[in-house]
Design a protein around this motif. Structure first.
Motif, PDB file in Angstrom:
ATOM      1  N   ARG A   1       0.826  -1.210   0.000  1.00 18.45           N
ATOM      2  CA  ARG A   1       0.000   0.000   0.000  1.00 18.45           C
ATOM      3  C   ARG A   1       0.860   1.260   0.000  1.00 18.45           C
ATOM      4  N   LYS A   2       0.252   2.356  -0.420  1.00 20.01           N
ATOM      5  CA  LYS A   2       0.899   3.653  -0.308  1.00 20.01           C
ATOM      6  C   LYS A   2       1.055   3.990   1.176  1.00 20.01           C
ATOM      7  N   PRO A   3       2.093   4.753   1.547  1.00 19.45           N
ATOM      8  CA  PRO A   3       2.366   5.020   2.970  1.00 19.45           C
ATOM      9  C   PRO A   3       1.163   5.534   3.744  1.00 19.45           C
ATOM     10  N   GLU A   4       0.354   6.383   3.121  1.00 20.54           N
ATOM     11  CA  GLU A   4      -0.776   6.971   3.852  1.00 20.54           C
ATOM     12  C   GLU A   4      -1.890   5.972   4.125  1.00 20.54           C
ATOM     13  N   TYR A   5      -1.834   4.805   3.454  1.00 24.19           N
ATOM     14  CA  TYR A   5      -2.876   3.799   3.658  1.00 24.19           C
ATOM     15  C   TYR A   5      -2.380   2.596   4.458  1.00 24.19           C
ATOM     16  N   LEU A   6      -1.128   2.641   4.902  1.00 20.21           N
ATOM     17  CA  LEU A   6      -0.607   1.540   5.702  1.00 20.21           C
ATOM     18  C   LEU A   6      -1.196   1.581   7.109  1.00 20.21           C
ATOM     19  N   PRO A   7      -1.453   0.407   7.721  1.00 20.57           N
ATOM     20  CA  PRO A   7      -1.982   0.395   9.090  1.00 20.57           C
ATOM     21  C   PRO A   7      -0.958   0.910  10.094  1.00 20.57           C
ATOM     22  N   VAL A   8      -1.447   1.537  11.143  1.00 24.44           N
ATOM     23  CA  VAL A   8      -0.575   2.052  12.201  1.00 24.44           C
ATOM     24  C   VAL A   8      -0.087   0.895  13.062  1.00 24.44           C
ATOM     25  N   THR A   9       1.199   0.908  13.396  1.00 25.89           N
ATOM     26  CA  THR A   9       1.789  -0.134  14.239  1.00 25.89           C
ATOM     27  C   THR A   9       2.106   0.420  15.626  1.00 25.89           C
ATOM     28  N   ARG A  10       2.394  -0.480  16.553  1.00 23.40           N
ATOM     29  CA  ARG A  10       2.773  -0.065  17.905  1.00 23.40           C
ATOM     30  C   ARG A  10       4.052   0.788  17.866  1.00 23.40           C
ATOM     31  N   LYS A  11       4.942   0.474  16.930  1.00 26.76           N
ATOM     32  CA  LYS A  11       6.176   1.251  16.798  1.00 26.76           C
ATOM     33  C   LYS A  11       5.860   2.684  16.381  1.00 26.76           C
ATOM     34  N   ASP A  12       4.885   2.832  15.452  1.00 28.99           N
ATOM     35  CA  ASP A  12       4.494   4.182  15.027  1.00 28.99           C
ATOM     36  C   ASP A  12       3.989   5.002  16.210  1.00 28.99           C
ATOM     37  N   LEU A  13       3.246   4.337  17.088  1.00 27.31           N
ATOM     38  CA  LEU A  13       2.669   5.021  18.248  1.00 27.31           C
ATOM     39  C   LEU A  13       3.632   5.074  19.431  1.00 27.31           C
ATOM     40  N   LYS A  14       4.825   4.477  19.234  1.00 29.51           N
ATOM     41  CA  LYS A  14       5.856   4.444  20.278  1.00 29.51           C
ATOM     42  C   LYS A  14       5.353   3.763  21.550  1.00 29.51           C
ATOM     43  N   LEU A  15       4.602   2.680  21.327  1.00 31.26           N
ATOM     44  CA  LEU A  15       4.108   1.884  22.440  1.00 31.26           C
ATOM     45  C   LEU A  15       5.029   0.690  22.656  1.00 31.26           C
ATOM     46  N   LYS A  16       5.231   0.345  23.887  1.00 30.24           N
ATOM     47  CA  LYS A  16       6.090  -0.785  24.209  1.00 30.24           C
ATOM     48  C   LYS A  16       5.383  -2.086  23.854  1.00 30.24           C
ATOM     49  N   ALA A  17       6.072  -2.929  23.124  1.00 26.35           N
ATOM     50  CA  ALA A  17       5.499  -4.220  22.724  1.00 26.35           C
ATOM     51  C   ALA A  17       5.825  -5.278  23.762  1.00 26.35           C
ATOM     52  N   GLY A  18       4.806  -6.090  24.099  1.00 30.21           N
ATOM     53  CA  GLY A  18       5.026  -7.174  25.049  1.00 30.21           C
ATOM     54  C   GLY A  18       5.779  -8.323  24.398  1.00 30.21           C
ATOM     55  N   ARG A  19       6.375  -9.146  25.230  1.00 39.66           N
ATOM     56  CA  ARG A  19       7.126 -10.289  24.714  1.00 39.66           C
ATOM     57  C   ARG A  19       6.168 -11.323  24.129  1.00 39.66           C
ATOM     58  N   GLN A  20       6.601 -11.953  23.028  1.00 42.72           N
ATOM     59  CA  GLN A  20       5.783 -12.971  22.385  1.00 42.72           C
ATOM     60  C   GLN A  20       6.567 -14.271  22.256  1.00 42.72           C
ATOM     61  N   TRP A  21       5.846 -15.385  22.294  1.00 49.79           N
ATOM     62  CA  TRP A  21       6.426 -16.710  22.097  1.00 49.79           C
ATOM     63  C   TRP A  21       5.720 -17.383  20.933  1.00 49.79           C
ATOM     64  N   PHE A  22       6.367 -18.392  20.387  1.00 46.78           N
ATOM     65  CA  PHE A  22       5.696 -19.197  19.370  1.00 46.78           C
ATOM     66  C   PHE A  22       4.686 -20.090  20.077  1.00 46.78           C
ATOM     67  N   PRO A  23       3.437 -20.174  19.577  1.00 50.61           N
ATOM     68  CA  PRO A  23       2.420 -20.991  20.251  1.00 50.61           C
ATOM     69  C   PRO A  23       2.888 -22.436  20.441  1.00 50.61           C
ATOM     70  N   ILE A  24       2.593 -22.986  21.622  1.00 52.65           N
ATOM     71  CA  ILE A  24       2.997 -24.350  21.953  1.00 52.65           C
ATOM     72  C   ILE A  24       1.741 -25.183  22.184  1.00 52.65           C
TER      73      ILE A  24
END
Length: 235
Positions: free
Chosen positions: A148-171
């Motif tokens: 997509r064009k930049p203006e139509y890309l979805p907002v990410t947690r990084k864009d909002l400068k939000l801390k991302a929680g740790r993730q694991w591969f599902p077991i």
């Protein structure tokens, strides 16, 4: 009766041979289906059908032909991995169909790709306005990749400068009511820990159909008894 027994035996042999060939050629042959993968699949399928049903042809001859085509397909796959020029001829190459928001009609005609098909592919990716697309590429497996064009890309947690929680591969812990011992051992989980998680939900192992430790660390349980008085049943 002998004729039926022979047909059953040939069908079983054909199935086993195709299973071995599929394992030999690898998952990418099934998942990607490039030009040579498509030709190999069609040819091997036709030969296997003849092995199963054409009793006039000797089994030894059919197996020889099958093995020959398998070796050819395998060698082409190796050549495609080793040589980029040959890879373009053997497997094809991606083709740009939208560049900088402009539809490339010439490439569309070469690919025999209509605007209706392009719009369908976009809709399947939740894109209903073609003006949102910066680039679109027809991949080797026939799928269309979209940027997509930049203006139509979805907002990410990084864009909002939000801390991302740790993730694991599902077991997966329990499947079809059986504890998956290997997954517990590989992830340093114990039976005692699993039993404690089951008991927290007020369940027993016998009541659990499926259990998985999700990417967020939470454990999800699906019971055999869903306790739904009127489940939806679509025929």
């Amino acid at each position: 009766m002998e004729h039926i027994v022979e047909l059953v035996g040939r069908a079983l042999l054909a199935f086993l041979i195709m299973m071995v060939i599929a394992r030999l050629l690898g998952k990418q042959t099934i998942a990607q289906m490039t030009y040579h993968d498509f030709v190999a699949a069609i040819t091997l399928g036709a030969l296997t059908a003849n092995l199963a049903f054409n009793v006039q042809m000797k089994i030894g001859h059919m197996i020889t032909v099958l093995l020959t085509f398998t070796v050819i397909a395998y060698l082409l796959m190796i050549l495609a991995l080793k040589n980029r020029s040959l890879r373009k001829w053997i497997s094809g190459q991606p083709t740009m169909i939208i560049q900088n928001g402009k539809i490339l009609e010439g490439n569309m005609r070469k690919l025999k790709l209509s605007l209706d098909t392009l719009n369908q592919e976009l809709r399947e990716r939740n894109i209903y306005n073609i003006e949102e697309v910066q680039f679109a590429v027809l991949e080797l497996n026939g799928e269309i990749s979209i940027l997509r064009k930049p203006e139509y890309l979805p907002v990410t947690r990084k864009d909002l400068k939000l801390k991302a929680g740790r993730q694991w591969f599902p077991i997966e812990l329990i499947m079809d009511g059986k504890i998956i011992q290997d997954n517990l051992r590989q992830n340093n989980l114990t039976i005692e820990w699993l039993m404690s998680q089951v008991q927290k939900k007020g369940l027993t192992i016998a009541q659990v159909n499926y259990a998985v430790k999700s990417s967020n660390g939470q454990v999800y349980f699906d019971r055999y008894d869903d306790q739904m008085p009127n489940p939806i049943d679509k025929e």
